[in-house]
Design a protein around this motif. Sequence first.
Motif, mmCIF file in Angstrom:
data_model
loop_
_atom_site.group_PDB
_atom_site.id
_atom_site.type_symbol
_atom_site.label_atom_id
_atom_site.label_comp_id
_atom_site.label_asym_id
_atom_site.label_seq_id
_atom_site.Cartn_x
_atom_site.Cartn_y
_atom_site.Cartn_z
ATOM 1 N N ARG A 204 6.764 0.008 -6.060
ATOM 2 C CA ARG A 204 7.524 0.974 -5.268
ATOM 3 C C ARG A 204 8.268 1.938 -6.184
ATOM 4 N N LYS A 205 8.877 1.420 -7.230
ATOM 5 C CA LYS A 205 9.612 2.263 -8.173
ATOM 6 C C LYS A 205 8.669 3.232 -8.882
ATOM 7 N N TRP A 207 5.795 4.382 -7.823
ATOM 8 C CA TRP A 207 5.338 5.401 -6.884
ATOM 9 C C TRP A 207 6.431 6.430 -6.611
ATOM 10 N N GLN A 208 7.646 5.973 -6.326
ATOM 11 C CA GLN A 208 8.698 6.900 -5.942
ATOM 12 C C GLN A 208 9.211 7.729 -7.113
ATOM 13 N N GLU A 209 9.165 7.189 -8.331
ATOM 14 C CA GLU A 209 9.680 7.919 -9.490
ATOM 15 C C GLU A 209 8.606 8.741 -10.197
ATOM 16 N N LEU A 216 0.909 3.124 -5.355
ATOM 17 C CA LEU A 216 1.112 3.124 -3.907
ATOM 18 C C LEU A 216 0.029 2.308 -3.210
ATOM 19 N N GLU A 242 7.475 3.970 1.104
ATOM 20 C CA GLU A 242 7.353 5.429 1.034
ATOM 21 C C GLU A 242 8.680 6.140 1.263
ATOM 22 N N GLY A 243 9.763 5.359 1.369
ATOM 23 C CA GLY A 243 11.075 5.977 1.481
ATOM 24 C C GLY A 243 11.451 6.409 2.881
#
Length: 404
Positions: A204-205, A207-209, A216, A242-243
């Motif tokens: 998750r980190k 993908w988001q960063e 993902l 995905e936030g």
Amino acid sequence: MASIDSERRVLSAMRPIGRLHLGHYHGVLRDWVRLQHEYECFFSIADWHALTTEYAETDGIRQHVWEMAVDWLSVGLSPSAATLFIQSQVPEHAELYLLLSMICPLPWLERVPTYRELQERLSHKDLSSLGFLGYPLLQAADILIYRAGQVAVKAEQQVHVEFAREIARRFNHLYGGEDDFEEKALVAVSRLGKKGARLYTSLRKTWQEQGDEEALETARALVKEQQSMTLGDRERLFGYLEGGGRVLLPEPQALLGDAVQMPGLDGRKMSRVHDNLITLRDSDAEVVEKISRMPTDPARVRRHDPGEPQRCPVWQWHQLYSDEGCRKWVEEGCRSAGIGCVDCKRPVIEAVRLELKPIQERALDYEDNPELVRSILAEGAERARESARETLVEVREAMGLAYR
């Protein structure tokens, strides 16, 4: 609630129009027969959709449903491999359609391209009804009620899948949020186990960063593997990844198959409108008669006149039914007048007869046993209802309509 894998679910449907023809077989049904062994498939006979344009002439709908069902079963769709059902026998479709109508902006329906196109094409009918305007939303409900991640459609039908995506996105935006969403998501993460939780958090980190799409997809796969996890927790993990909020209604994707556009007997698209078709249950005599009177190259007025295959509708059928050797024989014989048009048509006639023979043999069994057909569709409707009810439990709760 049992967990599902939306990306492994496929939904597709047909309006009941009676007996099907070779265009349906090559354009849709052969793909469906293959898909039923690769995905969890729901195939619906969309009788409510027939009412959107035929509400004033409903006498034939019931017979059209049974005829279509016989053809589906005869080509190889199996009740043991897929869920086959009649749309109106799953009333949950109608409830979700009603609930989604509360959030669907009217301009979204008016801008659907096929809305204006059908109004013009069917200008002899009065289509100024709410049912006709809302049919894209009913199609969306047909898809979303099963949380189907894939919709088997032709390329020109992708606009309806995109409409369903927009509706799902709007629903998730309005109702996917929870006051304690992050807290519940973290509890769901802990249920992955220590190793799984560490991996999920790391992916998750990443993908988001970093926007790493591979991370993902790996995280999504990790969540899908959790067979014992509740559907609610899975939704939270997908949303947290995905936030966003919970993914209550997954956004479907168009699944384009290996469909072939079957030419009609006159070279145009095969269609009842053009009266240029061969149905799957046409007799041998009807097949011979229809193909024998197919138009050919206008230049071949007499037997000894040379022709050009590219100008001949029969050549299009050779492209589908003949091997390379036969096509070469046709090209050379036509251009040199070495063969006549009757000679050219014989291999096509034989190929079509061979293709239809096993379908028609199975059709006889179903025609002689209509109760079996009704039973298959009734059992399919019950299976479909079980899945649809699960979705509605979540939808009602999200919309504040849960009273137990």
